[in-house]
Design a protein around this motif. Structure first.
Motif, short mmCIF file in Angstrom:
data_model
loop_
_atom_site.label_atom_id
_atom_site.label_comp_id
_atom_site.label_asym_id
_atom_site.label_seq_id
_atom_site.Cartn_x
_atom_site.Cartn_y
_atom_site.Cartn_z
N GLY A 1 0.81 -1.21 0.00
CA GLY A 1 0.00 0.00 0.00
C GLY A 1 0.84 1.26 0.00
N LEU B 1 -5.53 4.30 4.34
CA LEU B 1 -6.15 3.94 5.62
C LEU B 1 -5.47 2.72 6.18
CD1 LEU B 1 -9.82 4.44 4.41
CD2 LEU B 1 -8.47 6.03 5.80
N ALA C 1 -5.05 0.23 9.58
CA ALA C 1 -5.71 -0.12 10.84
C ALA C 1 -4.80 0.07 12.06
CB ALA C 1 -6.17 -1.58 10.77
N GLY D 1 2.84 -3.15 8.36
CA GLY D 1 2.10 -4.41 8.38
C GLY D 1 2.92 -5.56 8.94
N ARG D 2 3.14 -6.57 8.10
CA ARG D 2 3.86 -7.77 8.56
C ARG D 2 5.37 -7.57 8.64
NH1 ARG D 2 1.06 -11.86 4.61
NH2 ARG D 2 0.41 -9.88 3.65
N THR E 1 12.27 -9.63 7.47
CA THR E 1 13.63 -9.24 7.86
C THR E 1 14.59 -9.22 6.69
OG1 THR E 1 13.26 -10.38 9.94
CG2 THR E 1 15.56 -9.88 9.39
N TRP E 2 14.71 -10.41 6.02
CA TRP E 2 15.82 -10.59 5.09
C TRP E 2 15.48 -10.04 3.70
CZ3 TRP E 2 15.27 -14.49 8.89
CH2 TRP E 2 16.41 -14.69 9.69
N SER F 1 -6.93 3.56 11.53
CA SER F 1 -8.12 3.74 10.70
C SER F 1 -8.58 2.42 10.09
CB SER F 1 -7.82 4.75 9.58
OG SER F 1 -7.44 5.98 10.13
N PRO G 1 -3.70 -8.28 3.42
CA PRO G 1 -3.27 -9.68 3.31
C PRO G 1 -4.42 -10.54 2.77
CG PRO G 1 -2.73 -8.78 5.48
CD PRO G 1 -3.60 -7.77 4.79
N LYS H 1 7.45 -16.97 14.82
CA LYS H 1 8.83 -16.47 14.89
C LYS H 1 8.94 -15.67 16.17
CE LYS H 1 11.94 -13.05 12.85
NZ LYS H 1 12.11 -11.94 11.88
N THR I 1 1.32 -15.56 8.53
CA THR I 1 2.67 -15.00 8.40
C THR I 1 2.92 -14.66 6.93
OG1 THR I 1 3.52 -17.28 8.33
CG2 THR I 1 3.52 -16.16 10.47
N TRP I 2 4.00 -15.13 6.36
CA TRP I 2 4.21 -14.85 4.92
C TRP I 2 3.39 -15.82 4.10
CZ3 TRP I 2 8.49 -16.35 7.96
CH2 TRP I 2 8.98 -17.64 7.74
N GLY J 1 5.17 -13.51 -1.06
CA GLY J 1 5.47 -13.87 0.32
C GLY J 1 6.65 -13.10 0.88
N PHE J 2 7.16 -12.16 0.08
CA PHE J 2 8.34 -11.40 0.51
C PHE J 2 8.05 -9.90 0.41
CE2 PHE J 2 9.90 -15.48 -0.71
CZ PHE J 2 11.02 -15.72 0.09
N ILE J 3 8.91 -9.11 1.07
CA ILE J 3 8.81 -7.66 0.97
C ILE J 3 8.92 -7.26 -0.50
CG2 ILE J 3 9.92 -5.48 1.62
CD1 ILE J 3 11.00 -7.04 4.14
N ASP J 4 9.82 -7.91 -1.21
CA ASP J 4 10.03 -7.62 -2.63
C ASP J 4 8.72 -7.74 -3.41
OD1 ASP J 4 12.28 -7.46 -4.88
OD2 ASP J 4 10.71 -8.86 -5.53
C1 LIG Z 1 7.22 -13.53 10.85
C2 LIG Z 1 7.42 -13.07 9.43
C3 LIG Z 1 8.68 -13.14 8.87
C4 LIG Z 1 8.87 -12.72 7.56
N1 LIG Z 1 10.14 -12.75 7.04
C5 LIG Z 1 10.37 -12.18 5.84
C6 LIG Z 1 11.70 -11.98 5.38
O1 LIG Z 1 12.66 -12.32 6.07
N2 LIG Z 1 11.88 -11.39 4.17
C7 LIG Z 1 10.82 -10.96 3.40
O2 LIG Z 1 11.05 -10.39 2.32
N3 LIG Z 1 9.56 -11.12 3.83
C8 LIG Z 1 9.31 -11.70 5.03
N4 LIG Z 1 8.04 -11.80 5.50
C9 LIG Z 1 6.93 -11.46 4.59
C10 LIG Z 1 6.73 -9.96 4.40
O3 LIG Z 1 6.76 -9.33 5.66
C11 LIG Z 1 5.38 -9.74 3.72
O4 LIG Z 1 5.29 -10.51 2.54
C12 LIG Z 1 5.16 -8.29 3.30
O5 LIG Z 1 5.53 -7.42 4.35
C13 LIG Z 1 3.69 -8.11 2.95
O6 LIG Z 1 3.39 -6.76 2.68
P1 LIG Z 1 1.91 -6.35 2.27
O7 LIG Z 1 1.89 -4.88 2.16
O8 LIG Z 1 1.45 -7.15 1.12
O9 LIG Z 1 0.99 -6.85 3.48
P2 LIG Z 1 0.99 -6.37 5.00
O10 LIG Z 1 2.37 -6.02 5.42
O11 LIG Z 1 0.29 -7.38 5.77
O12 LIG Z 1 0.16 -5.01 4.96
C14 LIG Z 1 -1.25 -5.01 4.95
C15 LIG Z 1 -1.72 -3.88 5.85
O13 LIG Z 1 -3.15 -3.87 5.89
C16 LIG Z 1 -3.53 -3.47 7.19
N5 LIG Z 1 -4.93 -3.85 7.43
C17 LIG Z 1 -5.44 -5.08 7.68
N6 LIG Z 1 -6.78 -5.01 7.83
C18 LIG Z 1 -7.11 -3.70 7.67
C19 LIG Z 1 -8.33 -3.00 7.69
N7 LIG Z 1 -9.51 -3.60 7.91
N8 LIG Z 1 -8.32 -1.66 7.49
C20 LIG Z 1 -7.14 -0.99 7.24
N9 LIG Z 1 -5.95 -1.62 7.22
C21 LIG Z 1 -5.93 -2.96 7.41
C22 LIG Z 1 -2.57 -4.21 8.08
O14 LIG Z 1 -2.52 -3.65 9.37
C23 LIG Z 1 -1.26 -4.05 7.31
O15 LIG Z 1 -0.54 -2.90 7.71
C24 LIG Z 1 7.79 -12.21 6.80
C25 LIG Z 1 6.53 -12.13 7.38
C26 LIG Z 1 6.34 -12.54 8.68
C27 LIG Z 1 4.98 -12.42 9.30
#
Ligand SMILES: Cc1cc2nc3c(=O)[nH]c(=O)nc-3n(C[C@H](O)[C@H](O)[C@H](O)COP(=O)(O)OP(=O)(O)OC[C@H]3O[C@@H](n4cnc5c(N)ncnc54)[C@H](O)[C@@H]3O)c2cc1C
Length: 438
Positions: free
Chosen positions: A19, A36, A38, A44-45, A61-62, A230, A262, A293, A381-382, A417-420
């Motif tokens: 986002g 927005l 939450a 997020g994750r 992390t990585w 929010s 997610p 973790k 998680t991821w 499943g990654f930050i990338d």
């Molecule tokens: C324990 C763990 C270890 C990990 N290790 C790695 C790693 O080493 N390397 C790597 O690259 N990736 C790793 N990942 C994966 C990586 O963190 C995620 O793939 C990535 O951050 C996902 O980003 P995203 O923006 O798609 O989702 P998210 O980061 O989940 O963002 C979604 C956002 O939506 C928000 N949200 C949810 N519901 C609502 C709502 N109703 N209204 C408003 N907002 C809402 C959430 O709060 C969140 O901020 C790991 C994940 C976890 C959990």
């Protein structure tokens, strides 16, 4: 910046890397957004939390140069990286047949060869890992669980246990619930090399934490009105636009919305009209990533260790985060938290029992981390797809529905499943929304 509804082009729901990247990319295209989120923070994750003098990553992390989107962002903002775990004096071991078997450099090299062998059958499935289409699949690998695939794998016991432990750590869910595709895909993305796979998964982290990167990206989302605390309750689409309703009762309207949630959380927001059946089913079924973790403080100087354990063990990877005579911090990865038999996330005694097979005699003092699977804004998680989910779910998760666009690391074509993958999906969706609005 605060924005009145009439000026908003896009409401972005979710402030993870997907986002926030989309908000910046839309700003760069002159599009105004309201984002927005939450939680009381972005990311997020990913979540860098200071504890005991360390910036600890409770989530993602990585990072690695093989992950082109995140690596480009790291360079763009001059974010400092470091090798982690520290390789100097690193003791590598595997739990095999109930014993801890130390791995010499030669053994470690043979373990990588075993992982190469395990992944070889999947190579034809991902001839072009960055493309949307799968390769030929005469053996039905795309529907196979990691457990089924593993049962076909032969290697000497310690190496087999090491590969199984790595599969647990990658899947971060029970092997019978995780698609074999997920390990094969990561292997293909890492250039069909076990060595590069391990490097991409666990060799480089950000010195000041992922928060530095997300804050840098958010800092350039100059046309975004970022609203924390929010949570969104409902998203209503009509011919005229999209109305997003918050739990607070407030609403924000715009011609389009980007849903950057997610996969597992999609169903906790009410959509009117409802989302496609495939999206709803995917969210209800969830992906398989449901491990735990956590950072575990233990007595004494444990040194640098990296200990892998197969699925029968409650902890599948234990790695040193920091160590010294006054005590050590370890990171524990448990792919199936039910096996931990802990009464609570911070159950010191339960964790002490769980760690004995990996580090006999270790004394646990405290535990910190985050229970992502029970976090209502993550519910997992991821993203690791279940057997068969890849073909069914992936193309649909990103598909636009009317004025609703979708992004997220859980639906990336590349490093899903990654930050990338989250960043990539932010680029992709912002481009498509801009084209739609033009
Ligand atoms: C324990 C763990 C270890 C990990 N290790 C790695 C790693 O080493 N390397 C790597 O690259 N990736 C790793 N990942 C994966 C990586 O963190 C995620 O793939 C990535 O951050 C996902 O980003 P995203 O923006 O798609 O989702 P998210 O980061 O989940 O963002 C979604 C956002 O939506 C928000 N949200 C949810 N519901 C609502 C709502 N109703 N209204 C408003 N907002 C809402 C959430 O709060 C969140 O901020 C790991 C994940 C976890 C959990």
């Amino acid at each position: 910046m605060a924005t009145s509804d009439s000026e908003v082009d896009v409401v972005i729901v979710g402030g993870g890397f997907a986002g926030v990247t989309a908000a910046r990319e839309l700003s760069a295209r002159g599009r105004r957004t309201v984002l927005l989120e939450a939680r009381d923070r972005l990311g997020g994750r990913t979540w860098t939390k200071d504890h005991d003098g360390h910036p600890m990553e409770f989530g993602g992390t990585w990072v690695h140069p093989l992950q082109p989107h995140v690596w480009s962002e790291i360079h763009r903002y001059g974010v400092e990286t470091e090798t982690f775990p520290v390789l100097e004096g690193l003791r590598q071991a595997v739990v095999s047949d109930g014993r801890v078997v130390d791995l010499s450099d030669d053994d470690a090299a043979r373990a990588l060869e075993a992982l190469d062998q395990f992944c070889a059958p999947g190579m034809t499935l991902f001839p072009e890992p960055f493309a949307e289409t799968l390769g030929p699949d005469p053996d039905g690998l795309a529907d196979r669980s990691l457990r089924e695939q593993f049962d076909t794998f032969k290697a000497e016991p310690a190496l087999r246990d090491w590969v199984e432990g790595m599969c647990c750590t990658i899947a971060f869910g029970p092997l019978e619930q995780s698609g074999a595709t997920e390990v094969f895909r990561i292997y293909a993305l890492a250039g069909y090399s076990a060595e590069q796979t391990m490097a991409a998964l666990s060799a480089t982290k950000l010195v000041k934490g992922t928060r530095e990167l997300i804050n840098s990206i958010a800092g350039q989302a100059t046309l975004a009105d970022i609203r924390l605390n929010s949570p969104v309750r409902r998203v209503v689409q009509s011919d005229g636009g999209v109305r997003v309703e918050l739990e607070s009762g407030e609403t924000v309207s715009a011609p389009t919305a980007l849903i950057a949630l997610p996969m597992n959380v999609l169903n906790s927001v009410e959509f009117e009209p409802p989302l496609s059946e495939i999206k709803r089913t995917a969210s209800a079924d969830r992906h398989a990533g449901a491990g735990m973790k956590c950072f575990v403080r233990v007595k004494g100087d444990i040194g640098n260790v990296s200990i892998v354990a197969p699925e029968a063990q409650p902890v599948n990877w234990l790695v040193t985060y920091a160590h010294g005579p006054e005590g050590s911090w370890l990171i524990a990865f448990a792919s199936n938290p039910d096996k931990l038999q802990m009464t609570a996330f911070d159950d010191v005694r339960g964790m002490q029992t769980a760690l004995q097979p990996l580090l006999p005699g270790v004394e646990v003092e405290s535990i910190v981390g985050w229970d992502w699977s029970n976090d209502p804004h993550a519910l997992g998680t991821w993203c690791i797809y279940r057997p068969g989910q890849l073909a069914k779910v992936l193309p649909e998760l990103r598909t636009t529905e009317g004025r609703l666009f979708f992004a997220g690391g859980d639906s990336s074509n590349t490093w899903r499943g990654f930050i990338d993958g989250a960043i990539e999906s932010g680029y992709y969706s912002a481009r498509h929304i801009h084209d739609y609005l033009t």
